[in-house]
Design an enzyme around this catalytic site. Sequence first.
Site, mmCIF file in Angstrom:
data_model
loop_
_atom_site.group_PDB
_atom_site.id
_atom_site.type_symbol
_atom_site.label_atom_id
_atom_site.label_comp_id
_atom_site.label_asym_id
_atom_site.label_seq_id
_atom_site.Cartn_x
_atom_site.Cartn_y
_atom_site.Cartn_z
ATOM 1 N N GLU A 9 -7.544 4.168 15.772
ATOM 2 C CA GLU A 9 -7.050 2.795 15.893
ATOM 3 C C GLU A 9 -6.399 2.651 17.258
ATOM 4 O O GLU A 9 -5.291 3.138 17.481
ATOM 5 C CB GLU A 9 -6.034 2.474 14.787
ATOM 6 C CG GLU A 9 -6.628 2.554 13.400
ATOM 7 C CD GLU A 9 -5.641 2.222 12.286
ATOM 8 O OE1 GLU A 9 -4.597 1.605 12.575
ATOM 9 O OE2 GLU A 9 -5.922 2.604 11.136
ATOM 10 N N TRP B 48 3.010 -7.791 11.196
ATOM 11 C CA TRP B 48 2.762 -8.174 9.821
ATOM 12 C C TRP B 48 3.372 -9.566 9.687
ATOM 13 O O TRP B 48 4.062 -10.027 10.601
ATOM 14 C CB TRP B 48 3.448 -7.185 8.864
ATOM 15 C CG TRP B 48 2.755 -5.854 8.774
ATOM 16 C CD1 TRP B 48 1.786 -5.380 9.613
ATOM 17 C CD2 TRP B 48 2.984 -4.843 7.787
ATOM 18 N NE1 TRP B 48 1.397 -4.122 9.199
ATOM 19 C CE2 TRP B 48 2.113 -3.764 8.080
ATOM 20 C CE3 TRP B 48 3.830 -4.731 6.686
ATOM 21 C CZ2 TRP B 48 2.069 -2.605 7.312
ATOM 22 C CZ3 TRP B 48 3.792 -3.582 5.924
ATOM 23 C CH2 TRP B 48 2.910 -2.534 6.235
ATOM 24 N N GLU C 101 -1.389 -8.671 7.222
ATOM 25 C CA GLU C 101 -1.599 -8.397 8.651
ATOM 26 C C GLU C 101 -2.278 -9.538 9.405
ATOM 27 O O GLU C 101 -3.011 -9.290 10.364
ATOM 28 C CB GLU C 101 -2.375 -7.092 8.810
ATOM 29 C CG GLU C 101 -1.566 -5.907 8.310
ATOM 30 C CD GLU C 101 -2.103 -4.556 8.753
ATOM 31 O OE1 GLU C 101 -3.234 -4.495 9.251
ATOM 32 O OE2 GLU C 101 -1.365 -3.574 8.585
ATOM 33 N N ARG D 277 0.857 -1.192 0.000
ATOM 34 C CA ARG D 277 0.000 0.000 0.000
ATOM 35 C C ARG D 277 0.891 1.238 0.000
ATOM 36 O O ARG D 277 2.112 1.121 0.095
ATOM 37 C CB ARG D 277 -0.945 -0.005 1.211
ATOM 38 C CG ARG D 277 -0.230 0.042 2.544
ATOM 39 C CD ARG D 277 -1.214 0.140 3.710
ATOM 40 N NE ARG D 277 -0.501 0.029 4.977
ATOM 41 C CZ ARG D 277 -1.081 0.014 6.165
ATOM 42 N NH1 ARG D 277 -2.396 0.080 6.274
ATOM 43 N NH2 ARG D 277 -0.368 -0.088 7.252
ATOM 44 N N ASN E 11 -5.449 7.224 4.590
ATOM 45 C CA ASN E 11 -5.145 6.524 5.842
ATOM 46 C C ASN E 11 -3.720 6.824 6.232
ATOM 47 O O ASN E 11 -2.794 6.585 5.457
ATOM 48 C CB ASN E 11 -5.306 5.009 5.682
ATOM 49 C CG ASN E 11 -5.101 4.280 6.996
ATOM 50 O OD1 ASN E 11 -5.931 4.371 7.896
ATOM 51 N ND2 ASN E 11 -3.978 3.590 7.124
ATOM 52 N N GLU E 12 -3.558 7.398 7.397
ATOM 53 C CA GLU E 12 -2.218 7.658 7.940
ATOM 54 C C GLU E 12 -1.304 8.294 6.889
ATOM 55 O O GLU E 12 -0.345 7.660 6.400
ATOM 56 C CB GLU E 12 -1.607 6.368 8.498
ATOM 57 C CG GLU E 12 -2.384 5.817 9.667
ATOM 58 C CD GLU E 12 -1.710 4.642 10.356
ATOM 59 O OE1 GLU E 12 -0.912 3.952 9.714
ATOM 60 O OE2 GLU E 12 -1.975 4.437 11.553
HETATM 61 C C1 GAL Z 1 -1.925 1.199 11.134
HETATM 62 C C2 GAL Z 1 -2.793 1.202 9.875
HETATM 63 C C3 GAL Z 1 -3.711 0.016 9.815
HETATM 64 C C4 GAL Z 1 -2.967 -1.224 10.151
HETATM 65 C C5 GAL Z 1 -2.312 -1.098 11.500
HETATM 66 C C6 GAL Z 1 -1.554 -2.327 11.941
HETATM 67 O O1 GAL Z 1 -0.773 1.941 10.927
HETATM 68 O O2 GAL Z 1 -3.561 2.365 9.767
HETATM 69 O O3 GAL Z 1 -4.287 -0.062 8.542
HETATM 70 O O4 GAL Z 1 -2.020 -1.431 9.156
HETATM 71 O O5 GAL Z 1 -1.418 -0.028 11.469
HETATM 72 O O6 GAL Z 1 -0.439 -2.573 11.150
#
Ligand code: GAL
Length: 677
Positions: free
Chosen positions: A312, A320, A362, A111, A149-150
């Site tokens: 989150e 991962w 993940e 991504r 996202n982020e």
């Molecule tokens: C964050 C991300 C999520 C997921 C999570 C765990 O940085 O926004 O999509 O990847 O970490 O790795």
Amino acid sequence: MKKLNEESLTLGVCYYPEHWPEEMWEDDYARMKELGFSYVRMGEFAWSIFEPEEGKFCFDLFDRAVAKAQVFGLKVILGTPTATAPAWVTKKYPDVLNATQDGISYQHGARCHTTYNSETYRELSSIIVTEMAKHYSDNPTVVGWQIDNEINCETNVFYADADHAAFREWAKKKYQTLANLNQAWGTVFWSQTYTNWEQVYLTRKTVPNSPNPHHALDEKRFISDSAFAYVKLQADILREHAPNQWITTNGMFGHLDNHKMTDELLDFYAYDSYPNFGRVIEDSSEKPLRDRKWSWNLSVVRSISPNFAIFEQQSGPGGWVNRLDQPSPKPGQLRLWTYQSIAHGADMILYFRWRTATKGTEIYWHGINDYHNQPNRRVKEIEAVSKEIKQLGKIVGSTYQVEIAYITNYDNSWDGEFDIWHGPFESKSRNAWIKALQYNHVPVDALNFNNETTLEDLSKYKVLVYSHAAIVTKQQAALFEVYVRQGGKVIFGCRSGYKDETGQTYMKALPGYLTDLVGITVEEFTRVAPFEQVPRIKFREFDELEANDFNEVLQLQADVEVLATYTNTYLKGNPALVKHNYGKGTSYYFGGVFNLDLATSLLAELQLNNYHDQFSLPEEVELSIRHKEGKDYIFLLNYSELPQEIFVKEEFTEAVTGTRIMNKVSLKPFDVLVLEP
Ligand code: GAL
């Protein structure tokens, strides 16, 4: 400052309906509801579902997922899916791809492989965001948007052709003429002078790998502006087509001015909190904070949005398939981390994620539910937290109580990434201060300092710490002078005040424009060499305190009090730490890098409220206070896996149970107590 406006503390969860058979959704939502959740966040990685082929839009799956959420009274936050460009995008339009500094393109397969500056990518992003905004703007279940996202996650550097071209335009706008650019980047050094705009690029591989530092600083400013412009592109579309839904994005990553982005583009800021990283990141310093370090991150988030959301909140072991390996949260830690967020100003918390993915990168990044989907320890813990939070809803919107701020500054942090004579010192000094404050139960804010900072912003605090303020302009120094003259206290460490905004050094004695305020100049300085004797200082109770990393010899220029002198090496007898009464206030200057002992000892003389009249607390327990309508809500958080005894000197009510408490109280491992008068 923009802040979240909720009516009560709320919980929710990140959910990926596209990952599960549709027959499961109903049971999932029903159980979310049972857990007391109000929000579901979804959609942020589903571009290839929303637009499986160019120009062909397909919202059926998410329409059904949203409609079903509505049946269960859950509100939906939709993510724009631009962090995951589909394969058809990258195949047809390879110019959307980001590249390494060597110019090699990233490819489809993970991504965040695209770049904000590709006109094609901006166009494709506009199209999908417009279609989504139009489609969901009137949907009463969809209450808000998360952009992308982020931003700047996975990578925060961009070197595609589009980035070089955009940087050239950015530099033209900033400097107008090549003469100005050459001046700002000091290109006379090593014959780097540019004579044509086409010669200007982002930093590229050099021999040795050490590009021009002033150029490198501008590169970070440019990346931040590019990300800002990309978020603005989406925010403008959402404001136009979905004016009744709020907009935010989740952070927090490097090379981005999150403060400006939130102030100018968003309704509030959201943060992704993963304190478990604190348990695995190498930290060889004295008394490491581990997961408690996230309290500082949350203070920075609070400096962006005083009341914020966690989009989150870590809710399981992490990893991962190939990296980011983390242990499972121990019993009590999920509850502790939830309260850590709330204690620092979070009014909405979404757990990441509802159920652990059974496919993809993940599969070890665990959600609340495991693959088997049967009740487990984590779900039970969150169920209990949710019940408690219901009792605490009234603290929503309350403000964090604090008397001291630790200053953050984008220019210095970006300049410091590339400068070994101040960058690494900042994180060492900050850790020392944050630990000293944490272990002594003095709550701290982060204060983002820039050219727009006002006296009013500074005057909210009795004390400011700006450990290594390398870049300080004349105007900025003048502002600190007024703040101190009016009664404030400010503390600086070595390498302060010697650079201008380009990152070039002033032809002045250090600390440049701060000299009047601190009452000293730096006579000479040295880096502590490996394998040589570490200089020591005598300060208060310490006869021999190590002054690691860097040493400045201070020359008194005013009526200053010498608080510490060097006790060994050729520096022996010279001043190292001074205090200067200036107007009604005081400045402190330390010609070194702060360590825990020194920060703790200095803290003792600053006379900040450490709530020792009300409590006697062990170091392991954090104290945070949120205030609303004349009432303090006191959070006591035990980060230790051992029980902790605390002593409560006044009678308080335990906010969740209503029990009156006083005297000796035992906190279980990872336990939390919320008290009100
Ligand atoms: C964050 C991300 C999520 C997921 C999570 C765990 O940085 O926004 O999509 O990847 O970490 O790795």
